[in-house]
Scaffold this active site. Structure first.
Site, PDB file in Angstrom:
ATOM      1  N   LYS A  35      -8.927  -4.133 -42.467  1.00 31.04           N
ATOM      2  CA  LYS A  35      -9.647  -5.162 -41.699  1.00 31.04           C
ATOM      3  C   LYS A  35     -10.595  -4.484 -40.700  1.00 31.04           C
ATOM      4  O   LYS A  35     -10.510  -3.262 -40.497  1.00 31.04           O
ATOM      5  CB  LYS A  35      -8.639  -6.054 -40.974  1.00 31.04           C
ATOM      6  CG  LYS A  35      -7.779  -5.309 -39.972  1.00 31.04           C
ATOM      7  CD  LYS A  35      -6.747  -6.202 -39.359  1.00 31.04           C
ATOM      8  CE  LYS A  35      -5.849  -5.382 -38.435  1.00 31.04           C
ATOM      9  NZ  LYS A  35      -5.306  -6.139 -37.345  1.00 31.04           N
ATOM     10  N   TYR A 258     -26.915   6.653 -13.474  1.00 32.91           N
ATOM     11  CA  TYR A 258     -26.819   5.352 -12.813  1.00 32.91           C
ATOM     12  C   TYR A 258     -25.744   5.375 -11.732  1.00 32.91           C
ATOM     13  O   TYR A 258     -24.641   5.887 -11.962  1.00 32.91           O
ATOM     14  CB  TYR A 258     -26.455   4.267 -13.829  1.00 32.91           C
ATOM     15  CG  TYR A 258     -27.600   3.867 -14.728  1.00 32.91           C
ATOM     16  CD1 TYR A 258     -28.769   3.322 -14.207  1.00 32.91           C
ATOM     17  CD2 TYR A 258     -27.490   4.032 -16.105  1.00 32.91           C
ATOM     18  CE1 TYR A 258     -29.821   2.955 -15.041  1.00 32.91           C
ATOM     19  CE2 TYR A 258     -28.532   3.661 -16.945  1.00 32.91           C
ATOM     20  CZ  TYR A 258     -29.705   3.127 -16.407  1.00 32.91           C
ATOM     21  OH  TYR A 258     -30.728   2.767 -17.233  1.00 32.91           O
TER      22      TYR A 258
HETATM   23  C1  LIG Z   1      -0.154  -7.927 -39.487  1.00 35.89           C
HETATM   24  C2  LIG Z   1      -0.552  -6.497 -39.390  1.00 35.89           C
HETATM   25  N1  LIG Z   1       0.028  -5.593 -40.193  1.00 35.89           N
HETATM   26  C3  LIG Z   1      -0.303  -4.278 -40.129  1.00 35.89           C
HETATM   27  C4  LIG Z   1      -1.230  -3.820 -39.230  1.00 35.89           C
HETATM   28  C5  LIG Z   1      -1.547  -2.343 -39.162  1.00 35.89           C
HETATM   29  O1  LIG Z   1      -1.183  -1.825 -37.912  1.00 35.89           O
HETATM   30  P1  LIG Z   1      -1.449  -0.287 -37.559  1.00 35.89           P
HETATM   31  O2  LIG Z   1      -2.916  -0.122 -37.554  1.00 35.89           O
HETATM   32  O3  LIG Z   1      -0.862  -0.123 -36.201  1.00 35.89           O
HETATM   33  O4  LIG Z   1      -0.781   0.494 -38.624  1.00 35.89           O
HETATM   34  C6  LIG Z   1      -1.847  -4.725 -38.373  1.00 35.89           C
HETATM   35  C7  LIG Z   1      -2.809  -4.244 -37.386  1.00 35.89           C
HETATM   36  O5  LIG Z   1      -3.121  -4.794 -36.393  1.00 35.89           O
HETATM   37  C8  LIG Z   1      -1.497  -6.103 -38.458  1.00 35.89           C
HETATM   38  O6  LIG Z   1      -2.072  -7.005 -37.649  1.00 35.89           O
END
Ligand SMILES: Cc1ncc(COP(=O)(O)O)c(C=O)c1O
Length: 364
Positions: A35, A258
């Site tokens: 994602k 800045y």
């Molecule tokens: C539902 C779910 N599963 C797995 C993961 C993977 O987590 P990580 O990146 O900490 O391995 C996430 C990440 O936010 C998640 O929201």
């Protein structure tokens, strides 16, 4: 490419990190979490390089469609399910798996006509208190979806939950969540998934049938600040790089940038690097945040601008315009930079902006 800023993405390291996940969770299938544009690394090239993953997890139909359009054939799970009833039938057209985490999604599922099968993951809130059904309700939800299946409209049912504190091995919440999950799901033999990267690396008892690693695939440690990916055998995938575009001799007392927030303590060389918050380098990184100039660690000096930062070159007096700079990645962990900036590697990676070209390599 005019400005010298780029994010080198080492696909060999990515594939290696997947092999670490596989070894640690031998016996489980691996759902690679890609994602948020593969945590800023580039959704499609990352998924294509991770051809040995058993499935992918995304959070939107658009991401899933991008993967399908790129020819990705593995299972794809929508981690938050769909956001409207209309999306449901599209998600089935694209052969996606769904999370169902709330009553509304359940009703959309029940209202969907037709007999196309789908995989549905029932999300249980075992203690994160974000998404999911409370364990007391989850069995009833399961039965409602099962009735759909019996009527030829459902699909395979699976259980999932998510850890809130697996990054801290001493935290009691992990045992509590695990106990609730096992208590609820132990009897029916349906596939289960709970482990993110932190649990995958530290809790073999949480691997179940599917693990869902994200950050570890990108080579960063999922654990509390203080450990890096290298400490847990991972290899950094992204190196954010740029170059020195100016080197000045400043006088004692000169104020930089800045707000004039940094004062030169002596006559000294100061470099200007083409990188800034417009590229995703965190504006709140304070003076002292490490930066690598030609492999030598030097401190950030003064405020981060949109397109530039200044660095104190007293440790690297030979540095010249055009010299290589690494902001994080090869030789400098994203975790170290994140710690200075009061954030986590996840946010640094996701924050790299679209104007930074991702350059993919397959070298070791
Ligand atoms: C539902 C779910 N599963 C797995 C993961 C993977 O987590 P990580 O990146 O900490 O391995 C996430 C990440 O936010 C998640 O929201």
């Amino acid at each position: 490419m005019t400005r010298p800023v780029r994010a080198d993405i080492n696909l060999q390291a990515l594939r290696y990190n997947l092999s670490v996940a596989r070894d640690k969770a031998a016996g489980s299938q691996v759902m690679a979490v890609v994602k948020a544009d593969a945590y800023g690394h580039g959704l499609v090239p990352v998924a294509q390089a991770l051809d040995e993953a058993d499935a992918f997890a995304v959070v939107s139909l658009e991401e899933a469609v991008q993967l399908r359009d790129a020819g990705i054939r593995q299972d794809i799970l929508l981690l938050e399910g769909v956001f409207s009833g209309q999306e449901l039938s599209d998600s089935i057209d694209y052969d996606l798996q769904l999370v169902v985490h709330c009553e509304e999604q359940l009703r959309w599922l029940e209202a969907l006509p037709g007999d196309r099968r789908r995989v549905v993951w029932v999300k249980v809130d075992t203690g994160m208190h974000r998404l999911g059904f409370e364990p007391q309700l989850a069995r009833e939800v399961w039965q409602r979806i099962k009735r759909l299946s019996a009527a030829g409209r459902g699909g395979e049912l699976r259980w999932m939950s998510h850890f809130c504190c697996a990054d801290d091995p001493a935290h009691p919440a992990t045992d509590e969540q695990l106990a609730r999950f096992i208590d609820l799901t132990g009897a029916d033999g349906a596939p289960r998934s709970m482990a993110n990267s932190a649990a995958l690396l530290t809790r073999a008892d949480a691997n179940f049938d599917w693990v869902r690693p994200g950050i570890m695939l990108y080579g960063a440690s999922p654990m509390l600040p203080g450990t890096t990916g290298a400490d847990v055998e991972l290899r950094a995938v992204m190196s954010l790089r740029s170059r020195l575009i100016a080197v000045h001799r400043r006088r004692k007392g000169d104020m930089l940038g800045y707000g004039q927030s940094w004062k030169c303590p002596q006559d000294m060389p100061v470099g200007v690097v083409a990188i800034g918050y417009g590229d995703g380098y965190p504006r709140h990184a304070p003076s002292g945040t490490p930066v690598l100039v030609n492999g030598t660690q030097v401190p950030l000096a003064g405020r981060v601008s949109m397109d530039m930062i200044c660095v104190d070159l007293r440790n690297a007096p030979q540095a010249r315009v055009g010299d290589d700079v690494v902001l994080w990645g090869s030789g400098l962990s994203a975790e170290a930079v994140a710690e200075h900036a009061g954030t986590i590697s996840y946010e640094l990676f996701c924050g790299v902006t679209p104007r930074v070209p991702r350059i993919y390599t397959i070298t070791d």
